[in-house]
Design a protein around this motif. Structure first.
Motif, PDB file in Angstrom:
ATOM      1  N   ASN A 241      13.562  16.083  10.831  1.00 41.43           N
ATOM      2  CA  ASN A 241      13.730  17.449  11.426  1.00 41.43           C
ATOM      3  C   ASN A 241      13.456  17.504  12.839  1.00 41.43           C
ATOM      4  O   ASN A 241      12.554  17.048  13.267  1.00 41.43           O
ATOM      5  CB  ASN A 241      13.122  18.468  10.663  1.00 41.43           C
ATOM      6  CG  ASN A 241      13.288  20.037  11.076  1.00 41.43           C
ATOM      7  OD1 ASN A 241      12.399  20.237  12.042  1.00 41.43           O
ATOM      8  ND2 ASN A 241      14.124  20.716  10.805  1.00 41.43           N
ATOM      9  N   THR A 242      14.301  18.295  13.633  1.00 41.28           N
ATOM     10  CA  THR A 242      13.904  18.417  15.028  1.00 41.28           C
ATOM     11  C   THR A 242      14.316  19.915  15.303  1.00 41.28           C
ATOM     12  O   THR A 242      15.366  20.661  14.664  1.00 41.28           O
ATOM     13  CB  THR A 242      14.720  17.535  15.856  1.00 41.28           C
ATOM     14  OG1 THR A 242      14.551  18.109  17.224  1.00 41.28           O
ATOM     15  CG2 THR A 242      16.285  17.749  15.789  1.00 41.28           C
ATOM     16  N   THR A 243      13.492  20.794  15.973  1.00 40.29           N
ATOM     17  CA  THR A 243      13.635  22.109  16.051  1.00 40.29           C
ATOM     18  C   THR A 243      13.468  22.726  17.594  1.00 40.29           C
ATOM     19  O   THR A 243      12.304  21.982  18.368  1.00 40.29           O
ATOM     20  CB  THR A 243      13.048  23.064  15.109  1.00 40.29           C
ATOM     21  OG1 THR A 243      13.242  24.330  15.476  1.00 40.29           O
ATOM     22  CG2 THR A 243      11.540  22.601  15.299  1.00 40.29           C
ATOM     23  N   LEU A 244      13.966  23.567  18.332  1.00 40.39           N
ATOM     24  CA  LEU A 244      13.623  24.070  19.335  1.00 40.39           C
ATOM     25  C   LEU A 244      12.854  25.564  19.140  1.00 40.39           C
ATOM     26  O   LEU A 244      12.485  26.201  20.164  1.00 40.39           O
ATOM     27  CB  LEU A 244      14.842  24.633  20.455  1.00 40.39           C
ATOM     28  CG  LEU A 244      15.883  23.287  20.784  1.00 40.39           C
ATOM     29  CD1 LEU A 244      16.997  23.854  21.682  1.00 40.39           C
ATOM     30  CD2 LEU A 244      15.100  22.099  21.450  1.00 40.39           C
ATOM     31  N   PHE A 245      12.814  25.853  18.044  1.00 47.91           N
ATOM     32  CA  PHE A 245      12.380  27.506  17.564  1.00 47.91           C
ATOM     33  C   PHE A 245      10.757  27.348  17.625  1.00 47.91           C
ATOM     34  O   PHE A 245      10.224  28.278  17.901  1.00 47.91           O
ATOM     35  CB  PHE A 245      12.645  27.811  16.165  1.00 47.91           C
ATOM     36  CG  PHE A 245      14.098  28.016  16.044  1.00 47.91           C
ATOM     37  CD1 PHE A 245      14.707  29.139  16.832  1.00 47.91           C
ATOM     38  CD2 PHE A 245      15.208  27.179  15.391  1.00 47.91           C
ATOM     39  CE1 PHE A 245      16.235  29.194  16.811  1.00 47.91           C
ATOM     40  CE2 PHE A 245      16.357  27.384  15.110  1.00 47.91           C
ATOM     41  CZ  PHE A 245      17.021  28.344  16.022  1.00 47.91           C
ATOM     42  N   SER A 246      10.116  26.215  17.545  1.00 46.75           N
ATOM     43  CA  SER A 246       8.613  26.462  17.566  1.00 46.75           C
ATOM     44  C   SER A 246       8.166  24.918  17.419  1.00 46.75           C
ATOM     45  O   SER A 246       8.709  23.906  17.312  1.00 46.75           O
ATOM     46  CB  SER A 246       7.960  26.985  16.112  1.00 46.75           C
ATOM     47  OG  SER A 246       8.443  26.453  14.932  1.00 46.75           O
ATOM     48  N   ARG A 247       6.760  24.792  17.783  1.00 43.59           N
ATOM     49  CA  ARG A 247       5.941  23.659  17.906  1.00 43.59           C
ATOM     50  C   ARG A 247       5.865  23.111  16.308  1.00 43.59           C
ATOM     51  O   ARG A 247       5.414  24.039  15.272  1.00 43.59           O
ATOM     52  CB  ARG A 247       4.797  23.552  18.354  1.00 43.59           C
ATOM     53  CG  ARG A 247       4.867  23.872  19.930  1.00 43.59           C
ATOM     54  CD  ARG A 247       3.400  23.734  20.473  1.00 43.59           C
ATOM     55  NE  ARG A 247       3.632  24.170  22.177  1.00 43.59           N
ATOM     56  CZ  ARG A 247       3.962  23.188  22.895  1.00 43.59           C
ATOM     57  NH1 ARG A 247       4.330  22.131  22.597  1.00 43.59           N
ATOM     58  NH2 ARG A 247       3.931  23.628  24.218  1.00 43.59           N
TER      59      ARG A 247
END
Length: 348
Positions: A241-247
């Motif tokens: 999983n990779t996301t820009l929404f949160s750490r």
């Protein structure tokens, strides 16, 4: 059998690393870390820098005692006293900038990812072969002592038959960050997701047999989050999983039948890991030297070592591995409907 000790990292002898004359294209954030590591942790030489903004480029040159600053990349590349160029421009400039470097007869180190997709990377590969120059992707984690120990553990079969890789990489970015800019190939895949896919390819020894991806967009159109399930030969699952929404913790777990390896977050950066036996109470811990971005020195010293040895391919990260990684990312993007502007323009 569980190992009695962790392998020692294999680093080139300093006498085998020639002091090369470097130029930089793109004096931005990562180039700043690169220049600092080069200046303070290697015997390499910084000769020139090129950037679009004259004031910013001159400031960068003064900060790192670089004698020559340019706003015209071609003028810099015409210098006969440059051996190798580090390209640290936005992702969608890697191909044109890389081709310029190679056609000017210079060796090339490109900040990861090498290009937007496998097709672009293959263009750089062909040009490097035609010019007989090194072309290397700066996937910096691969060149660190930690990753070399990991490589040896995998090669020795110390984890046994591999079944599961769990890894995530999430960071928080403000809305004005370039990662949200569609004109700069924004989204998490190239910046954050490339570490995940590269680790999966490394651990499994190649591309997956099957990939399933799902994602979520952000306002403005770029992808904001991607989750992927990769099924590799032999049945190993990689859940990413990779996301820009949160750490997120940004750690990784590599689970084999005989032992499990847990890498602290950020899994790709200098840091610690623990190898624990599946049976018994045996464990081994890697405690890293730290210094984080100072360890960029390993990729530049490896590039110099390759050139000193007359190698046009890195034995640690050959272009075939880079192309495999980008090919997997291309398939994930296809399923997610992520098309970069340059790809649309090429098919218009």
């Amino acid at each position: 059998m569980f190992p009695s000790a962790l392998p020692q990292p294999r680093l080139p002898q300093r006498r085998d690393i020639p002091s090369l004359r470097w130029g930089i294209i793109g004096p931005g954030w990562i180039a700043n870390h690169f220049a600092q590591a080069l200046r303070h942790h290697t015997d390499q030489q910084l000769v020139a820098v090129a950037g679009r903004n004259a004031e910013k480029t001159q400031h960068f040159a003064e900060q790192w005692a670089i004698p020559h600053a340019y706003t015209d990349t071609d003028q810099m590349l015409a210098r006969p006293d440059l051996d190798i160029i580090y390209v640290a421009t936005p992702h969608n400039h890697h191909l044109p900038d890389g081709l310029k470097v190679l056609r000017a007869g210079k060796h090339l180190l490109v900040e990861k990812p090498l290009a937007l997709n496998a097709q672009e990377a293959a263009q750089l590969q062909r040009e490097a072969q035609a010019q007989q120059r090194l072309c290397l992707e700066g996937m910096w984690c691969d060149f660190t002592p930690k990753y070399d120990v990991l490589t040896q553990l995998l090669a020795n079969g110390d984890l046994g038959e591999l079944h599961t890789l769990l890894a995530d990489h999430g960071e928080f970015f403000t809305a004005d960050h370039r990662i949200f800019n569609a004109d700069l190939a924004g989204g998490p895949m190239l910046d954050l997701g490339s570490y995940l896919i590269a680790l999966s390819v490394k651990v499994a020894g190649g591309a997956p047999e099957r990939l399933v991806a799902t994602g979520q967009s952000v306002p403005g159109g770029v992808n904001g989050q991607a989750s992927m399930l990769l099924t590799h030969a032999g049945g190993m699952h990689a859940v990413l999983n990779t996301t820009l929404f949160s750490r997120t913790p940004s750690g990784a777990v590599i689970a084999g039948r005989d032992a499990t390896l847990v890498l602290d977050g950020h899994f790709y950066a200098p840091g610690d890991f623990v190898l624990t036996a599946s049976q018994g109470n045996h464990s081994l811990r890697w405690q890293d030297a730290g210094n984080h971005y100072a360890q960029l020195c390993h990729e530049m010293e490896h590039a110099a070592w390759c050139i000193g040895q007359g190698r046009l391919e890195s034995p640690i990260r050959p272009l075939a591995t880079t192309l495999t990684t980008l090919g997997v990312m291309d398939e994930a993007r296809r399923q997610l409907g992520i098309v970069f502007n340059e790809e649309r323009d090429n098919h218009a």
